[in-house]
Design a protein around this motif. Structure first.
Motif: not given
Length: 234
Positions: A35-38, A42-45, A84-90, A107-111
């Protein structure tokens, strides 16, 4: 949402990796690492959409100023991905076990998060070079992506609310049923903003899109955490 009920323990999904089981550490760590990789991709793109203008000598400053829609779109989406990343980690720091259903909702969140660079590029391009019709379509596209992302979070929270056995024992039973309200706010807000931007004026949608990450940032620890902070300051 095929929850796969019917494991050895009553109410436990048959595909669950039990808290404390031998596969728990590898399952949850792999999920978070992927998830962190995705999120990082996304931020890089997002930043790749910021391009220096191709102009003649002496016009660079003016051209950079004219690119303000690209900066606004980048800022809005960057904040959304960051929150979203903060929410995901929490969320996953409260998870003690894994299951196939949880993995699919993740995966639905990431997609849906991965669609943000596309929607951001559409908005920044049309706000700079498109006509009013193009701009209306662009904010509607961004709103649709926001609905998909908020809907994915709604499904994830709903799943965790129904499978409290996957959470750490200290997590209150009503936490994730209550968290569904945060995701529902996003679904409703993105629908309304997209409609207002398409039918009335695109800037209305842009204002709402920028405001929503602020709401999610202030509640990144969940409504329970926000409630504690409010009571503590009272």
């Amino acid at each position: 949402m095929g929850t796969g009920q019917g494991g050895d323990d009553a109410g436990r999904p048959a595909d669950a990796v039990r808290p404390g089981g031998p596969d728990l550490r590898s399952e949850t760590s792999r999920l978070l690492a992927f998830s962190d990789g995705v999120f990082a991709i996304v931020i890089t793109l997002l930043v790749l959409d910021l391009q220096p203008p191709d102009v003649g000598r002496g016009r660079m400053l003016h051209a950079l100023v004219e690119q303000w829609p690209a900066y606004l779109a980048y800022l809005t989406s960057y904040l959304y991905v960051a929150v979203s990343w903060l929410n995901h980690r929490t969320t996953f720091h409260r998870v003690a076990g894994s299951s196939r259903g949880l993995q699919w909702w993740n995966l639905a969140v990431l997609s849906s998060t991965a669609l943000l660079p596309f929607a951001t590029s559409v908005v920044s391009t049309t706000m700079q070079h498109g006509d009013r019709s193009d701009q209306r379509a662009a904010v509607a596209v961004y709103g649709l992506v926001g609905v998909l992302l908020s809907g994915a979070w709604l499904g994830l929270y709903h799943y965790l609310g129904r499978h409290h056995d996957l959470l750490h024992p200290a997590v209150p039973t009503g936490m994730y049923p209550a968290e569904r309200l945060r995701a529902l706010v996003g679904v409703v807000a993105y629908v309304l903003a997209g409609l207002l931007g398409f039918l009335v004026a695109p800037p209305i949608a842009l204002i709402v899109y920028l405001a929503l990450p602020v709401f999610y940032a202030s509640t990144s620890e969940g409504l329970y955490g926000l409630r504690r902070r409010v009571r503590g300051s009272g």
